[in-house]
Structure formats: C-alpha cells, structure tokens
Design an enzyme around this catalytic site. Structure first.
Site, PDB file in Angstrom:
ATOM      1  N   HIS A 217      71.240  51.229  39.540  1.00 55.12           N
ATOM      2  CA  HIS A 217      72.133  50.066  39.574  1.00 55.12           C
ATOM      3  C   HIS A 217      73.478  50.349  38.905  1.00 55.12           C
ATOM      4  O   HIS A 217      73.786  49.773  37.857  1.00 55.12           O
ATOM      5  CB  HIS A 217      71.455  48.887  38.868  1.00 55.12           C
ATOM      6  CG  HIS A 217      70.136  48.503  39.463  1.00 55.12           C
ATOM      7  ND1 HIS A 217      68.983  49.233  39.266  1.00 55.12           N
ATOM      8  CD2 HIS A 217      69.777  47.446  40.249  1.00 55.12           C
ATOM      9  CE1 HIS A 217      67.974  48.658  39.908  1.00 55.12           C
ATOM     10  NE2 HIS A 217      68.440  47.570  40.512  1.00 55.12           N
TER      11      HIS A 217
ATOM     12  N   SER B 128      75.772  47.274  38.029  1.00 58.33           N
ATOM     13  CA  SER B 128      75.302  46.471  36.896  1.00 58.33           C
ATOM     14  C   SER B 128      75.651  47.149  35.576  1.00 58.33           C
ATOM     15  O   SER B 128      75.791  46.481  34.549  1.00 58.33           O
ATOM     16  CB  SER B 128      73.783  46.275  36.981  1.00 58.33           C
ATOM     17  OG  SER B 128      73.433  45.699  38.219  1.00 58.33           O
TER      18      SER B 128
ATOM     19  N   HIS C 267      67.554  46.779  34.312  1.00 59.46           N
ATOM     20  CA  HIS C 267      67.956  47.637  35.435  1.00 59.46           C
ATOM     21  C   HIS C 267      69.278  48.341  35.157  1.00 59.46           C
ATOM     22  O   HIS C 267      69.623  49.289  35.853  1.00 59.46           O
ATOM     23  CB  HIS C 267      68.029  46.831  36.733  1.00 59.46           C
ATOM     24  CG  HIS C 267      68.931  45.635  36.658  1.00 59.46           C
ATOM     25  ND1 HIS C 267      68.550  44.464  36.026  1.00 59.46           N
ATOM     26  CD2 HIS C 267      70.192  45.422  37.106  1.00 59.46           C
ATOM     27  CE1 HIS C 267      69.535  43.590  36.107  1.00 59.46           C
ATOM     28  NE2 HIS C 267      70.541  44.144  36.745  1.00 59.46           N
TER      29      HIS C 267
ATOM     30  N   ASP D  51      73.749  37.418  34.112  1.00 62.67           N
ATOM     31  CA  ASP D  51      73.913  35.985  34.419  1.00 62.67           C
ATOM     32  C   ASP D  51      72.854  35.523  35.412  1.00 62.67           C
ATOM     33  O   ASP D  51      72.303  34.427  35.276  1.00 62.67           O
ATOM     34  CB  ASP D  51      75.332  35.665  34.913  1.00 62.67           C
ATOM     35  CG  ASP D  51      75.799  36.562  36.059  1.00 62.67           C
ATOM     36  OD1 ASP D  51      75.174  37.619  36.305  1.00 62.67           O
ATOM     37  OD2 ASP D  51      76.809  36.210  36.701  1.00 62.67           O
TER      38      ASP D  51
ATOM     39  N   LEU E 161      77.603  38.028  40.066  1.00 58.88           N
ATOM     40  CA  LEU E 161      76.677  38.351  41.153  1.00 58.88           C
ATOM     41  C   LEU E 161      75.260  38.610  40.657  1.00 58.88           C
ATOM     42  O   LEU E 161      75.052  39.077  39.542  1.00 58.88           O
ATOM     43  CB  LEU E 161      77.183  39.584  41.907  1.00 58.88           C
ATOM     44  CG  LEU E 161      78.515  39.377  42.641  1.00 58.88           C
ATOM     45  CD1 LEU E 161      79.097  40.710  43.089  1.00 58.88           C
ATOM     46  CD2 LEU E 161      78.319  38.436  43.835  1.00 58.88           C
TER      47      LEU E 161
ATOM     48  N   ARG F  84      36.203  29.277  17.422  1.00 64.07           N
ATOM     49  CA  ARG F  84      37.631  28.991  17.215  1.00 64.07           C
ATOM     50  C   ARG F  84      37.892  28.660  15.742  1.00 64.07           C
ATOM     51  O   ARG F  84      38.890  29.081  15.161  1.00 64.07           O
ATOM     52  CB  ARG F  84      38.124  27.865  18.127  1.00 64.07           C
ATOM     53  CG  ARG F  84      37.419  26.551  17.919  1.00 64.07           C
ATOM     54  CD  ARG F  84      38.020  25.467  18.804  1.00 64.07           C
ATOM     55  NE  ARG F  84      37.257  24.237  18.692  1.00 64.07           N
ATOM     56  CZ  ARG F  84      37.795  23.029  18.598  1.00 64.07           C
ATOM     57  NH1 ARG F  84      39.104  22.877  18.611  1.00 64.07           N
ATOM     58  NH2 ARG F  84      37.031  21.968  18.526  1.00 64.07           N
TER      59      ARG F  84
ATOM     60  N   SER G 117      43.800  22.927  17.123  1.00 61.81           N
ATOM     61  CA  SER G 117      42.733  23.179  18.093  1.00 61.81           C
ATOM     62  C   SER G 117      42.249  24.626  18.026  1.00 61.81           C
ATOM     63  O   SER G 117      41.066  24.904  18.141  1.00 61.81           O
ATOM     64  CB  SER G 117      43.226  22.902  19.515  1.00 61.81           C
ATOM     65  OG  SER G 117      43.535  21.538  19.676  1.00 61.81           O
TER      66      SER G 117
ATOM     67  N   GLU H 101      54.810  28.908  25.819  1.00 60.14           N
ATOM     68  CA  GLU H 101      53.886  30.022  25.636  1.00 60.14           C
ATOM     69  C   GLU H 101      54.488  31.363  26.043  1.00 60.14           C
ATOM     70  O   GLU H 101      54.166  32.399  25.450  1.00 60.14           O
ATOM     71  CB  GLU H 101      52.584  29.781  26.411  1.00 60.14           C
ATOM     72  CG  GLU H 101      51.756  28.617  25.865  1.00 60.14           C
ATOM     73  CD  GLU H 101      52.273  27.238  26.279  1.00 60.14           C
ATOM     74  OE1 GLU H 101      53.143  27.167  27.174  1.00 60.14           O
ATOM     75  OE2 GLU H 101      51.808  26.224  25.710  1.00 60.14           O
TER      76      GLU H 101
ATOM     77  N   PHE I  47      46.419  28.808  28.701  1.00 58.98           N
ATOM     78  CA  PHE I  47      47.880  28.789  28.734  1.00 58.98           C
ATOM     79  C   PHE I  47      48.495  30.173  28.573  1.00 58.98           C
ATOM     80  O   PHE I  47      49.701  30.344  28.764  1.00 58.98           O
ATOM     81  CB  PHE I  47      48.417  27.798  27.699  1.00 58.98           C
ATOM     82  CG  PHE I  47      47.842  26.411  27.860  1.00 58.98           C
ATOM     83  CD1 PHE I  47      47.643  25.886  29.138  1.00 58.98           C
ATOM     84  CD2 PHE I  47      47.473  25.648  26.765  1.00 58.98           C
ATOM     85  CE1 PHE I  47      47.094  24.620  29.308  1.00 58.98           C
ATOM     86  CE2 PHE I  47      46.924  24.382  26.928  1.00 58.98           C
ATOM     87  CZ  PHE I  47      46.732  23.867  28.202  1.00 58.98           C
TER      88      PHE I  47
HETATM   89  C1  LIG Z   1      61.587  38.481  36.951  1.00 59.74           C
HETATM   90  C2  LIG Z   1      62.391  39.291  37.899  1.00 59.74           C
HETATM   91  N1  LIG Z   1      62.719  38.784  39.103  1.00 59.74           N
HETATM   92  C3  LIG Z   1      63.420  39.523  39.986  1.00 59.74           C
HETATM   93  C4  LIG Z   1      63.796  40.807  39.690  1.00 59.74           C
HETATM   94  C5  LIG Z   1      64.552  41.651  40.701  1.00 59.74           C
HETATM   95  N2  LIG Z   1      65.941  41.836  40.271  1.00 59.74           N
HETATM   96  C6  LIG Z   1      66.355  42.908  39.590  1.00 59.74           C
HETATM   97  S1  LIG Z   1      67.970  42.849  39.167  1.00 59.74           S
HETATM   98  C7  LIG Z   1      68.172  41.346  39.926  1.00 59.74           C
HETATM   99  C8  LIG Z   1      69.502  40.648  39.893  1.00 59.74           C
HETATM  100  C9  LIG Z   1      69.947  40.509  38.479  1.00 59.74           C
HETATM  101  O1  LIG Z   1      71.177  39.867  38.402  1.00 59.74           O
HETATM  102  P1  LIG Z   1      71.894  39.718  37.004  1.00 59.74           P
HETATM  103  O2  LIG Z   1      70.935  39.225  35.985  1.00 59.74           O
HETATM  104  O3  LIG Z   1      73.105  38.916  37.219  1.00 59.74           O
HETATM  105  O4  LIG Z   1      72.226  41.209  36.592  1.00 59.74           O
HETATM  106  P2  LIG Z   1      73.419  42.123  37.119  1.00 59.74           P
HETATM  107  O5  LIG Z   1      72.758  43.261  37.816  1.00 59.74           O
HETATM  108  O6  LIG Z   1      74.274  41.318  38.034  1.00 59.74           O
HETATM  109  O7  LIG Z   1      74.110  42.535  35.904  1.00 59.74           O
HETATM  110  C10 LIG Z   1      66.976  40.935  40.500  1.00 59.74           C
HETATM  111  C11 LIG Z   1      66.798  39.690  41.290  1.00 59.74           C
HETATM  112  C12 LIG Z   1      63.415  41.306  38.431  1.00 59.74           C
HETATM  113  N3  LIG Z   1      63.704  42.547  38.058  1.00 59.74           N
HETATM  114  N4  LIG Z   1      62.746  40.529  37.556  1.00 59.74           N
HETATM  115  C1  LIG Z   2      45.783  17.453  15.750  1.00 66.11           C
HETATM  116  O1  LIG Z   2      46.559  16.779  14.804  1.00 66.11           O
HETATM  117  C2  LIG Z   2      47.101  15.564  15.271  1.00 66.11           C
HETATM  118  C3  LIG Z   2      48.045  15.054  14.208  1.00 66.11           C
HETATM  119  O2  LIG Z   2      47.423  15.006  12.960  1.00 66.11           O
HETATM  120  C4  LIG Z   2      45.996  14.600  15.598  1.00 66.11           C
HETATM  121  O3  LIG Z   2      46.517  13.388  16.086  1.00 66.11           O
HETATM  122  C5  LIG Z   2      45.133  15.245  16.658  1.00 66.11           C
HETATM  123  O4  LIG Z   2      44.022  14.421  16.951  1.00 66.11           O
HETATM  124  C6  LIG Z   2      44.624  16.595  16.213  1.00 66.11           C
HETATM  125  N1  LIG Z   2      43.952  17.249  17.322  1.00 66.11           N
HETATM  126  C7  LIG Z   2      42.776  17.819  17.194  1.00 66.11           C
HETATM  127  C8  LIG Z   2      42.237  18.470  18.408  1.00 66.11           C
HETATM  128  O5  LIG Z   2      42.152  17.828  16.156  1.00 66.11           O
END
Ligand SMILES: Cc1ncc(C[n+]2csc(CCOP(=O)(O)OP(=O)(O)O)c2C)c(N)n1
Ligand SMILES: *[C@@H]1O[C@H](CO)[C@@H](O)[C@H](O)[C@H]1NC(C)=O
Ligand SMILES: *[C@@H]1O[C@H](CO)[C@@H](O)[C@H](O)[C@H]1NC(C)=O
Length: 650
Positions: free
Chosen positions: A60, A63, A100, A178, A210, A345, A372, A393, A419
C-alpha cells in the site's frame, strides 16, 4: 539486536535534561535545518515504501505516502526511544493502527538504524519478518494490526498502564486511517481514553480522504472530525499533515495538556508526492507500475536537499523498571472443603484477589458485569488495579491486550462468556500479537436459567479452541477454579477460563494438583462400562448419574478434563479402552466445536471407540437451570438413560 545501524548517531539524554526542561516551558520552533531534515526524511520514507512495495509487487504505497511527514516528525522529533532497543520498557510506544501502511513503519525503523535498509526490499517474503502488516515478531511492534479499528484500544491499555500502573513518563502514539474511523471500536476507545484522562495518549488521524474502494464518508470535512473528537472529550488539533513545522508544534502542545488525550486530525493526501496518483481514486493497495516508478522516485529524490543528514531521536527517561512476572502463585491453598457449594464464577473472584496479593502486576478488567463475574472481589481488594471498561467488550479486550504488552502486567478481563464473541476479532488478533492476556467468561450455557438465550454462551468453547495460542480452562469446582486462575497467570498465550453461574459442589481437596492437559478421573472402578466426560455443571450431572447407575449395578467412569485445550487424549483413550470403547460426552455448549468434538478429535484415529455426544442443540429459552438441562438433554436423567442404552446394547 540492532541489525542495521548505518550512520551511528549519538542519542541525547532524556526529558529531564536541562536543555529539554527549557524547551518544555515554551515552544521553540525547530531551526530550518531540522525542519528540512524532517521533510527530507519524509521523502526518504516515501522512497523506501515505494521500493519495498515494488519489490514485493504488493502492498500500500499510497497509504504510506499520506503518512510520511507524520511518521518523520513522530520518529525523529517527537518520540523518545532507544533506537537500538525498540522494546525497552521506557520507550514511547507507537501503534500503527492502519497496519497496511507497514512499509512506512519499516522505513522509519531503517532510518532510525534498527532495520537494515537493504532488508526493506524483502517486504512480505516468506523468510523475512517484515510482513504485510506489522506483528510482534518485530521488536518494535507491540500489537499486531491490520484488522482495522483495533490499534487505539490497545494503545489505551498501554497508556493506562503507563499512567496508572507504571506511573512513568513514556507516551503512546497511535496512527489511524480516516476510513478506519468508521469502526465502532475506535469510538469505544475514544470514550475510554477521555474518561480515564489519558493525557499520555495521542491519536493521529491520517485523513487522506480515501478508503479502499471509495472515499471515506467524511472526505476532507475536518470540522466534523474536530467536533466528533471534542465531543468524545479529546483535546483536538486539526493540522496540515504535510507541514512538518505544524506537526512539531501540535505534538509539542499535546505534551503540555493535562487530563485529556490529544487527537491530531491531519489533513493529508493519499499518495502525496506522486504525480498523477496523489489524491486519486483506484490507487489503494497497488504498487507503483514499473514504467512509472523511476520518474516518481526521481521526483522524490529531487525534493531531498541534504541527502545524508540523519536526525537522532531523543532518549527516553529511565523511569520504568522491568516488571517481574515470573511465577505468580497463590499465597495459600484454596480454602474450600469437599462438599462445600460455590459457583466457579464466585471462586474466580476469590482466586484473583489472592493472586493480587502475590503480585502487584496482576490487574483486572471488566465490562460492567463485575458483580456477576465476581471480578468485583478483586476490585474490593485492589481498587487501583481494577479497570472498569463499561459496556464495550471489544475495547475491553483491546485494553487488556495493551496492558499486557512489554510484560508490564498480567491482565485478567472478564464478562459474560457470550459477550466475548463480539470481541472475537480482537481475540484473534491477540494471538497474532503473541498476547498473554487472560479472558474469563462467566454465565456459560443453558444452566444460567431464567435470563434466556441472549445471555448464554454456547459457542465460546468453539471460538476459543480455534485460537492457535489459546489454553481453554473449564473448571468444575472452587478448588479447580483457583488453580485454573493461578495456572493462567503463568501460562503464555491467550488463556480462557469458562465459569458457571450455579453453585456446584467442591469435589477436590485443597492440595489437589492441577496441570494443563491433565484430566482427572473422578470416578473409577475395576468394571466400568462407559466413560462419561463432563465439565463444569455437567460433570456434576455425570457424577449423580453415576451414583444412580451404580445403585442399578452398573459402574461408569467419569472424567473431568480440566482443560479443554490442550485435552488429555491419553487419559481419555485409556479410559475408553477400559470401558469397552464407550464414551459419552456431556456439555453445556452447542454441539459444534465444544467438548464433544474435542473428544472426537482426540480419539479420531483410535479404532473401536464410539463417542455419543450430549450437547445443546437449537436456540434455547428461559426457564429454571435444571429444567433447561433436562430440556436440552444434558442432565442426570439423560446421561442415565443413554448410559443404560449403551450398556444394554452390547
Ligand atoms: C476490519 C477491516 N476491514 C476491512 C479491511 C480492508 N481494508 C484494508 S485498508 C482499507 C481502507 C483503509 O482506509 P483508511 O483507513 O482511510 O486508510 P488509508 O489506506 O486511506 O490510509 C480496507 C477497507 C481491513 N483491513 N480491516
Ligand atoms: C449488581 O449490582 C447492582 C447495583 O448494586 C444491583 O442492582 C444488581 O442486582 C447486582 N447484580 C447482580 C447480578 O448481583
Ligand atoms: C550521500 O547520499 C548520496 C545519495 O543518496 C550517496 O550517493 C552518497 O554516497 C552519500 N554520501 C555519503 C558520504 O554517505
């Protein structure tokens, strides 16, 4: 090992040197010679990025060209680091989130003298570590990038660690594209950084208008970028990304700002400096065509005014001691008695708080589920070593990976196991990053009960088993949970610990020894007819089924694998051989990729072994835990019946 120190430059002393103190109090524009040297270096970086991508016939270059002045100023004016020791714990960190653009990073390290300039043309070759996107095979890379949107989260972890755990002066710089800024994970990290006042963090947005297939949505609308960054709580400068003087000043100003991270929103042009390529569509990810390369290189060389001038980066402060992460052990054995009832847990929280006593470097993260997952037990003991990541997450996993870089911390991040699926890309990249992060997922399976399927992790074993560096722990009681946490702290690679919601009986004595890949045969006689392998809650179902069958005159063997990966194939095969080749697996997980498939793989080349798999199929529902175990066929009664059928049919 400095491979390519070409022109040895004498690096100057750290930030607290007197000369620097003076500079810190007011901004001094660099002299014209320095500014010209920075411009020249930018063009050298362009030249080397073009040569490397031409040699590999891929990559690239455009880039790289938009970021050339940004890289030049960062690496040869702003950042403080030991050029011959890129992984030093005192150095400023740099994360190329737009991975890249790797060739411009490699070119910068060649200019700094660490990479041999002649090696740059080995880019992307099978026997060269200068890969298509940066990985920590290179000493100057902390986290692998290339899946866009992940660098800033990891940078937040590094900056948090620098400010609050190391309390050191190193700073963290992260360069984004960008186009990349459409990723939600970028904005999770933006919110985190300002909430935690990470004034040692600088994000640089290379706004070259771009993306890959078309323009990024905001094009060159710099004011909207400014407003968004400010709205997220960042000190923000919109600059001309090709003006080295403006960049020197902006980075200097960023160092003066307290309590806020700084975003440098740099207006740039993709392919800057390349005639008939600059700012044009259709040049993303394309090397310069052979018939145009000489002309373009000549243009760039003609811009260079002092060809042989090198600039030396300034040395960092020596204010970060190496961290000792060697053998972190529980200060006392588990305090549970056989027959006690405790959810794994809950035992996790107790275990982590105990480990926290052993090492100052143990830290915990959670995503607003601490009461939890029971990471709150650790938080209560060590509030300064707990990072609340809120409900984000992807960012939490990125931050945890960042915290663990350069062996600064032993990080444990927890949430509901379900999650982690939304952070799977971060986890996958964590393996490429050689991360030692520990992830702890509670509320696995249908046994969580009433909350229903949205909260049940039923894919997590498959997900984590597929990660190449991952160890998967699935403890069944308080004692084994405590040992799993202790082992995870000392095990390289990613560790996943799967914990359960219901209370389960303690079956091991406090002095029981646990090892990775060593299963426990928890029920055994001389005339066992079937081997049942359960884990977590289903191990307890299997034990009760064994009691019932024993009353009916049928003995079965019961195995607790402890780790699902690595899986103790030899114990499983030996048990199967001793029980007529009959295995039943029973798991609170979907059939695909879980315990049953792991066992099938382990016995796949063994003749005469038949595996009957009990697992959750179809989307579950709300209900009482025991009702759900029955409904989805993974409870005592089902194990009992299947055991009878297998034994009677022989
Ligand atoms: C999560 C993710 N989605 C898609 C791509 C594929 N990809 C690589 S570079 C690119 C464009 C990046 O554009 P930009 O962030 O503006 O970087 P530039 O090369 O323009 O500096 C894409 C879509 C990727 N690498 N990762
Ligand atoms: C976690 O804490 C909150 C605030 O004290 C409470 O309302 C909630 O019931 C708790 N959750 C669990 C799973 O214990
Ligand atoms: C200076 O740079 C030029 C052009 O890159 C090179 O040909 C020349 O050998 C260099 N001179 C010295 C003394 O290194």
């Amino acid at each position: 090992h400095p491979t390519g120190l070409k022109v040895q430059c004498q690096q100057k002393g750290g930030r607290d040197s007197q000369a620097h103190q003076e500079i810190m109090t007011s901004y001094h524009k660099p002299d014209e010679k320095t500014l010209q040297a920075l411009r020249d270096i930018a063009n050298k970086l362009r030249i080397n990025s073009i040569k490397a991508t031409c040699a590999s016939n891929s990559g690239h270059p455009t880039s790289c060209c938009s970021a050339a002045e940004l890289m030049s100023v960062l690496f040869f004016h702003t950042m403080r680091y030991k050029a011959n020791d890129p992984g030093n714990q005192c150095n400023d960190r740099f994360v190329l989130s737009k991975g890249h653009a790797a060739p411009v990073l490699y070119a910068a390290w060649a200019e700094a003298g660490y990479v041999k300039e002649s090696d740059l043309v080995n880019l992307r070759k099978i026997d060269c570590d200068l890969e298509g996107h940066p990985t920590p095979k290179l000493a100057f890379v902390d986290v692998a990038t290339g899946s866009l949107g992940q660098g800033l989260g990891a940078s937040c972890g590094m900056a948090y660690t620098g400010k609050y755990f190391d309390k050191s002066s190193y700073r963290v710089y992260c360069m984004l594209g960008d186009g990349e800024c459409s990723e939600g994970s970028v904005w999770e990290a933006m919110a985190f950084a300002s909430y935690y006042k990470l004034d040692n963090l600088v994000a640089i947005m290379d706004v070259n208008r771009l993306g890959q297939s078309e323009a990024a949505p905001l094009k060159h609308d710099m004011e909207t970028y400014r407003k968004r960054c400010e709205a997220f709580g960042w000190n923000t400068y919109v600059v001309d990304g090709h003006d080295v003087e403006e960049l020197c000043k902006a980075f200097w100003q960023a160092q003066q700002v307290k309590d806020k991270p700084t975003c440098i929103v740099a207006k740039t042009f993709k392919g800057k400096g390349l005639k008939n390529i600059e700012d044009l569509d259709n040049w993303h990810g394309k090397p310069i065509p052979k018939d145009r390369v000489d002309d373009l290189l000549n243009d760039l060389m003609a811009q260079i005014q002092v060809p042989n001038k090198t600039l030396c980066p300034e040395m960092p402060n020596d204010d970060t001691a190496p961290a000792d992460l060697s053998l972190i052990s529980l200060p006392a054995p588990p305090a549970y008695k056989k027959g006690d009832k405790i959810a794994t847990r809950r035992a996790y929280g107790v275990a982590l708080a105990k480990l926290g006593q052993s090492s100052q470097r143990v830290v915990a993260l959670d995503g607003d589920t601490k009461n939890s997952t029971f990471s709150e037990t650790f938080k209560k003991a060590f509030p300064d070593r707990y990072i609340e990541c809120f409900i984000a997450e992807q960012n939490m996993v990125g931050v945890a990976i960042g915290c663990a870089t350069r062996d600064r911390t032993v990080a444990f991040a927890s949430t509901f196991a379900a999650f982690f699926s939304r952070a799977y890309d971060q986890i996958r990249m964590g393996a490429i990053s050689q991360s030692n992060v520990n992830l702890v997922g509670s509320h696995c399976g249908v046994s969580i009960g009433e909350d229903g399927p949205s909260q049940m992790a039923l894919e997590d074993l498959a997900m984590f088993r597929a990660i190449p560096t991952c160890t998967v722990f699935y403890p069944c009681d308080g004692v084994s949970t405590e040992r799993a946490v202790e082992l995870a702290a000392n095990t390289k690679g990613i560790c996943f610990i799967r914990t359960s919601r219901p209370d389960t009986k303690v079956i091991y004595s406090p002095d029981e020894k646990f090892e990775l890949g060593v299963a426990k045969v928890v029920r055994k006689s001389d005339n066992d007819k079937v081997t049942v392998i359960g884990a977590g809650v289903t191990l307890h179902e299997a034990l009760t089924a064994a009691d019932i069958l024993a009353n009916e005159g049928i003995n079965i063997r019961v195995i607790d694998p402890f780790t699902i990966k690595p899986l103790d194939a030899s114990t499983i095969v030996a048990s199967a051989r001793a029980t007529g080749g009959r295995i039943i697996t029973v798991e609170d997980h979907y059939k695909e990729g879980g315990l049953g498939e792991a066992v099938l793989t382990a016995v796949g080349e063994e003749p005469g072994i038949v595996v009957t798999r009990l697992a959750v199929s179809g989307v579950p529902r709300s209900g009482k835990p025991q009702e759900l175990l029955d409904l989805f066929g993974i409870s005592i009664s089902v194990i009992h019946v299947v055991g009878l059928v297998l034994v009677k049919t022989v």
